[in-house]
Design an enzyme around this catalytic site. Structure first.
Site, PDB file in Angstrom:
ATOM      1  N   GLY A 408     -22.403  -1.573  -3.742  1.00 28.01           N
ATOM      2  CA  GLY A 408     -23.145  -2.728  -4.197  1.00 28.01           C
ATOM      3  C   GLY A 408     -22.181  -3.873  -4.021  1.00 28.01           C
ATOM      4  CB  THR A 409     -20.734  -4.797  -1.346  1.00 31.82           C
ATOM      5  OG1 THR A 409     -19.584  -5.462  -0.896  1.00 31.82           O
ATOM      6  CG2 THR A 409     -21.737  -4.721  -0.213  1.00 31.82           C
ATOM      7  CB  THR A 410     -20.686 -10.144  -1.881  1.00 29.73           C
ATOM      8  OG1 THR A 410     -21.359 -10.047  -3.139  1.00 29.73           O
ATOM      9  CG2 THR A 410     -21.039 -11.479  -1.225  1.00 29.73           C
ATOM     10  CG  ASP A 425     -17.349  -7.255  -3.108  1.00 30.54           C
ATOM     11  OD1 ASP A 425     -17.902  -6.972  -2.018  1.00 30.54           O
ATOM     12  OD2 ASP A 425     -17.595  -6.639  -4.160  1.00 30.54           O
ATOM     13  CE  LYS A 441     -16.951  -3.305  -1.137  1.00 28.30           C
ATOM     14  NZ  LYS A 441     -17.845  -3.991  -2.090  1.00 28.30           N
TER      15      LYS A 441
END
Length: 629
Positions: A408-410, A425, A441
């Protein structure tokens, strides 16, 4: 193809043995029990033009299938599938072909065992590609119930593919006392001439189908019979709506286009097409995959796939290795493989020689790895998903520490005047728990291309590893770095072909000398979108308005990187699934620069607290300050 008699003349080869023929009879008898002879579909026939009705439930897409054979090589077959839009004057909206070498001989009454697998393959490909034009009803160039065993090609295909089908025959089977002369007399009778349609009963009283003169100019009738899930009455109405000439337009178009495809294939590459089919048959019979053949010969799997697709030239020193791996490989085929393959692109369309070679290599490279992916990647994904479900059932759902890691990321990609900036992130979660606070990532694919990963960590890592491997082979074969578009297309290929199993969204960014800095978004489902900037992950929902206001064309490198860092820190503040540090990658003509921004150095937003030292940090300091109580 013109009827059964011409098909019989076109086929060669001896028939199957009695044991095989008995097995075919058993299969026919089993499938025949599943035929539905009444209307069994959710749509309705379009009403007359004077009436209005919602088009959502109307019959809209009518398909047609046919198989044509090469006159020079009767074992070479081309199957075609076309779809016409009924509500728009039978406009062609879809066409697909497949050319194969058939080693199954034609046996009267058992045509389906020769042609049905080709047609089923076309339907499955269309369904796998999620085409919006999948036919609601299918017309088949072959009979349905009008068959010596009451189960012709149309019924066979309909039951296997579970699709409504209509049988369209051009010649009459002499079954149950039916004769051509008897039907001709009925059609020529004065009382029947106005209708041009007669349903015919056999001596047993069973209605086998209908003979139709589809228009006034046609002297010969076509023979309509039930295939599967369509009544004879409905079948006749649909045939009437799709006839411009003697043969219904879906069948006519499928026939014309399959013959034309065979003709073009012969003109382009007569020997390559035949060799390709024979090579595929030998490979299938060996039971070996491209990877296995590559391991035994010391070649790359892409080169092996290109050889078997006649897109590469076999080197003389490789011949002994390939012969040892595939003993059934005939000398004539080895000799054919040593010839330069006939390319299917036109160098005159592209003036710059380097770009011409690049585009040609990309096309053949992509076609070859698609075969490898289908063999290896898809099977592995199915196994992995199955094991994940089994393991999940064994776990305590309240403390599922072994759940799949989900980012669950940006993730963000931005173009600027001279290159691109990627940012992300670093929080990776497992259910309710943070599995890694500082994960990376942004993954390198080549020297000049990187990818930002979101969604399932396992899925995104697997896709990245495969693409990095294929790009490495591609660079070796091409002699120069792959472009950003090539890398993005390979990721799209993997994501789209496995969209039902992958849970990942990706952003590909990089720089190449042909197009400069490029950003491509590849969300769930495998769509490929070129964008000036792209945002993804759970934190992206907080950033759309911000990017609409903050992004501008022609930014400098520093402006673009500051925008990325600011946006990721904003997402971290708002999104509970994003967090940790911010990593950026700047890619331009000068190379690649990676930067790291610790969490305590990020910009703070509304109601965010200043970072504080922990109690352990205070106690471990050389001169701790006394705590106020």
């Amino acid at each position: 193809m013109e009827g059964i008699n011409e098909k019989e003349e076109a086929q060669e080869g001896t028939g199957p043995g009695s044991a095989e023929l008995g097995r075919w009879v058993e299969i026919q008898d089993t499938l025949k029990k599943r035929v539905i002879t009444v209307d069994d579909f959710p749509w309705r026939l379009p009403p007359p033009q004077s009436q209005t009705e919602s088009q959502q439930q109307q019959l809209k897409y009518v398909g047609g299938v046919d198989v044509s054979f090469s006159k020079e090589d009767p074992s070479m077959a081309c199957g075609s599938l076309v779809v016409l839009e009924l509500l728009h004057d039978l406009r062609l909206v879809y066409q697909e072909y497949t050319c194969v070498r058939l080693d199954i001989p034609y046996v009267p009454g058992f045509l389906a065992f020769r042609e049905a697998p080709i047609l089923v393959h076309l339907l499955e490909k269309m369904k796998k590609d999620a085409s919006p034009f999948y036919p609601q009803v299918l017309m088949v160039d072959g009979n349905g119930l009008l068959h010596p065993r009451g189960f012709g090609l149309a019924s066979h295909l309909g039951v296997i593919a579970d699709i409504p089908t209509i049988g369209i025959g051009k010649n009459l089977h002499h079954v149950d006392g039916l004769t051509r002369s008897g039907l001709r007399k009925l059609l020529e009778a004065e009382e029947e001439r106005a209708k041009g349609i007669i349903s015919f009963r056999g001596n047993s009283g069973f209605i086998w189908g209908a003979a139709m003169r589809s228009n006034q100019g046609s002297l010969k009738p076509v023979f309509v019979s039930i295939g599967h899930r369509v009544s004879l009455e409905t079948a006749i109405k649909i045939v009437n709506m799709t006839c411009k000439y003697r043969v219904p337009e879906p069948i006519r178009q499928a026939d014309i286009r399959s013959r034309e495809h065979l003709r073009k294939l012969k003109l382009k590459c007569p020997s390559d097409a035949i060799a390709k089919c024979r090579l595929q048959i030998i490979k299938q019979k060996s039971g070996k995959s491209y990877n296995q053949i590559a391991e035994e010969t010391g070649l790359t799997n892409v080169y092996v796939a290109q050889l078997f697709k006649r897109q590469a030239q076999l080197k003389p020193e490789i011949v002994p290795k390939l012969r040892a791996t595939l003993p059934n490989l005939l000398e004539e085929l080895l000799h054919e493989l040593m010839k330069p393959p006939l390319r299917s692109y036109d160098p005159n369309l592209i003036q710059e020689p380097t770009v011409y070679r690049l585009n040609g290599a990309v096309m053949h490279f992509g076609e070859s790895i698609k075969e490898i992916i289908n063999e290896e990647f898809c099977n592995w994904m199915v196994l992995r998903k199955t094991l994940a479900k089994v393991n999940k059932n064994r776990m305590d759902l309240n403390m599922d520490l072994n759940a799949p890691h989900s980012m669950g990321t940006t993730i963000i990609g931005v173009t600027y005047n001279g290159g691109v900036v990627l940012g992300a992130d670093s929080r990776t979660s497992t259910g309710m728990y943070v599995a890694n606070r500082a994960s990376d990532k942004i993954t390198q694919l080549t020297d000049n291309v990187y990818v930002c990963r979101s969604g399932s960590a396992a899925d995104s890592q697997l896709v990245s590893d495969y693409v990095r491997y294929f790009l490495h082979q591609h660079t070796i074969q091409l002699g120069q770095p792959a472009t950003v578009k090539v890398a993005a297309n390979l990721i799209r290929l993997l994501s789209y072909n496995n969209k039902n199993m992958l849970e990942t969204g990706l952003i590909v960014g990089g720089w190449d000398k042909y197009e400069g800095g490029k950003i491509y978004g590849i969300p769930l489902g495998g769509t490929l979108i070129e964008q000036p900037f792209a945002i993804g992950g759970s934190g992206s929902s907080y950033l759309y308005g911000f990017f609409d206001q903050a992004w501008k064309e022609g930014m400098t490198k520093d402006e673009a990187e500051q925008l990325v860092v600011k946006a990721v820190s904003l997402a971290i503040a708002r999104d509970g699934a994003s967090g940790g540090v911010v990593r950026t990658v700047v890619i331009n003509s000068e190379g690649v620069t990676r930067n790291f921004y610790p969490g305590d150095k990020l910009q703070l937003w509304h109601e965010e607290l200043e970072p504080q030292n922990s109690l352990l940090d205070i106690l471990n300091s050389p001169s701790p300050e006394p705590m106020n109580i």
